[in-house]
Design a protein around this motif. Structure first.
Motif: not given
Length: 592
Positions: A512-535
């Motif tokens: 979680v520590a490693i992948i969470f910031p990557i996942s949320l950054t991907a959501a931001h780059a794609l301009e998508l809802n961040p909630l599914p990327f956290a879940l």
């Protein structure tokens, strides 16, 4: 300088992966060294390093663990389990109850003590039904994992992710994850996981006969007496209907009715009020009989059944004991030793007649229920020697049970309705149970998992470093360039797959520590809802079925079940693939 910071973060990530996979330093010290390096080279400021310790979700995790330990201490779960798991049930029936009850409880309670309390019941049931525990222990762990993913508080992994959501700065307007945001994936997967194990578990699970090896040649059979009291539901039932033919590992040897003793009876023998039942069984089976006084009472226990706490202890009569040739009733165990006799073993010899009229011999092994003064009264006494403590018996007071359970459930309910923060609700419950004496305030610090707290707090700092230096952006851009041409679902699936593999081999918290910031950054780059990327990160890290080291409950059943890594992979990979597909499809449908 920026390039140097990026290199440092990548080196630290590589160190974490290698150290955790090779088990070089241990998880807590690995994160401590990693964040110390980030602080030393100025990648993180002291404030950023320590910010995680002030995270509200960290405090919530600690409080939930403390409440879970309090529930374990008053033994209420153990008593409840003894009622809901039937004496007679087939393999699929018992498996169903494990999956549904443990899965349901795990959604709201810490699943580690649930599995710890349930494991003896599984072993006892397997022993009675001649089934290898390897057929049930792994489903027990999987049920706890599946149930934990249904709510925010079901597992610490979900709370860690929520803590990262609160701390992140990529989406300033992002709301914290709510109590039942996990439900739409977690609950369907609890049902699917149950069906998977129900229909395919018996075929896929190994049969390891380690149980018979453990008990063969070393089991000690005791004789114990129990009475069918006036309000017992057993009166008027046959031996078969009552389930006492081989109840809880105890063999029904005789039924004493008034002046008559029935040594040979069939399954249609009808029990009556006042019948004295004489069982043969092992020490733990007899100790478990104390927890279920709803239908049977132990005549020898008497007023000691009212004790709030007592110990079941094995003793052996010494060769020069003054108790030799004395009847049990003349020894006056209660007055002399603050204890009562529960059962007796005489080197395999058949014991007949009432226990209280039995004359003791040298070498007799006796099972006693000992009060608080037992040890002090035993000083300088050579009449017998203590062999072992079998079990601690606690009788929870009703107000403690209602205060603890009711308060915890009320705090969760009010939090789910957004009326009060979960932090404040749990804090009030902890204060109240201390004031009412449900638990001791002095014991609370002993029950805090400091290693877990350090890992969570420092993993939040690692996430800050990855976002601050742009490392999360670099890895996210690389993933997007490979996966996005295949669609948004491919991105979610890729994040899930990487997270679950990391969680399987380096612990879910590190993943979680490693992948969470990557996942949320991907959501931001794609301009998508961040909630599914956290879940998706949370589900992938928490729903870990691939290895015994991926989740604590897997590790708990690994040795007792005689499992291998291949067993976990063979059973876990289909469930992992199913979980990934369901998660990605539902999250894509609901949020993207």
């Amino acid at each position: 300088m920026e390039h140097f910071d990026v290199i440092i973060v990548f080196v630290v990530l590589a160190f974490i992966l290698v150290s955790l996979y090779k088990e070089i330093l241990g998880a807590a010290f690995t994160f401590f060294v990693a964040t110390m390096v980030l602080g030393f080279f100025g990648v993180l400021t002291p404030k950023e390093l320590l910010a995680g310790f002030a995270n509200e979700q960290l405090a919530v995790i600690i409080m939930l663990l403390l409440l879970g330990d309090a529930i374990r201490q008053i033994s209420v779960i153990e008593i409840f389990f003894s009622r809901i798991f039937p004496r007679q049930s087939g393999y699929r029936g018992f498996l169903s109850r494990i999956m549904l009850w443990i899965g349901g409880f795990s959604a709201f309670l810490n699943n580690t003590p649930l599995v710890a309390v349930m494991m003896p019941y599984v072993h006892n049931w397997c022993k009675r039904n001649n089934i290898s525990p390897s057929k049930l222990l792994l489903p027990l762990s999987y049920a706890a994992i599946l149930g934990g993913c249904v709510t925010l508080i079901g597992t610490s992994t979900n709370l860690i992710v929520n803590g990262m959501v609160v701390d992140q700065t990529i989406f300033p307007d992002m709301e914290p994850i709510r109590m039942f945001d996990f439900f739409w994936v977690g609950f369907p997967m609890l049902i699917i996981g149950f069906l998977y194990l129900f229909f395919f578990g018996n075929r896929l699970l190994p049969e390891r006969n380690i149980l018979s090896k453990e008990i063969s040649g070393s089991e000690r059979k005791y004789v114990v007496e129990a009475k069918v009291h006036k309000s017992s539901k057993l009166a008027g039932k046959t031996i078969e209907e009552s389930g006492l033919g081989n109840s809880k590992g105890l063999f029904l040897a005789e039924v004493v009715r008034k002046k008559y003793t029935f040594q040979v009876f069939d399954k249609d023998f009808v029990l009556e009020c006042g019948d004295l039942l004489r069982f043969a069984g092992e020490s733990e089976d007899i100790a478990n009989l104390l927890s279920d006084g709803s239908n049977l009472t132990l005549p020898t226990v008497g007023m000691m059944s009212k004790l709030k706490r007592a110990d079941v202890v094995e003793i052996v009569i010494s060769h020069n004991s003054s108790l030799i040739s004395k009847m049990v009733k003349d020894v006056k165990f209660r007055a002399k030793y603050d204890s009562v006799l529960l059962a007796i073993h005489r080197n395999g010899e058949r014991i007949t007649g009432k226990l209280e009229e039995l004359k003791l011999k040298a070498g007799d092994v006796i099972l006693i229920l000992a009060g608080d003064d037992f040890n002090s009264r035993l000083q300088d006494d050579l009449d017998f020697y203590v062999i072992s403590k079998v079990k601690e018996v606690r009788k929870p007071e009703r107000y403690k049970v209602w205060t603890l359970f009711g308060g915890t459930l009320l705090a969760i309910f009010l939090s789910a309705l957004n009326l009060i923060p979960l932090f404040m609700g749990l804090l009030v419950v902890l204060v109240v149970i201390n004031i009412l004496g449900v638990v001791s305030a002095k014991d609370l610090p002993k029950n805090i998992d400091y290693n877990l707290a350090v890992i969570i707090a420092l993993s939040l700092a690692l996430g800050t470093a990855m976002i601050k230096t742009g490392v999360a952006d670099m890895i996210a851009d690389f993933m997007i360039s490979i996966l996005f041409p295949f669609g948004k679902i491919a991105v979610l699936a890729g994040i899930y797959l990487i997270t679950t593999v990391l969680a399987a081999y380096i612990t879910n918290k590190a993943a979680v520590a490693i992948i969470f910031p990557i996942s949320l950054t991907a959501a931001h780059a794609l301009e998508l809802n961040p909630l599914p990327f956290a879940l998706v990160v949370s589900f992938a890290a928490a729903a870990n079925f691939l290895t015994p080291i991926g989740y604590q409950t897997n590790l708990m059943v690994y040795g007792p079940g005689g499992y291998t890594f291949k067993d976990f992979f063979r059973i876990g990979w289909p469930l992992t693939i199913i979980y990934m597909v369901v998660t990605v499809v539902i999250l894509n449908y609901m949020y993207l």
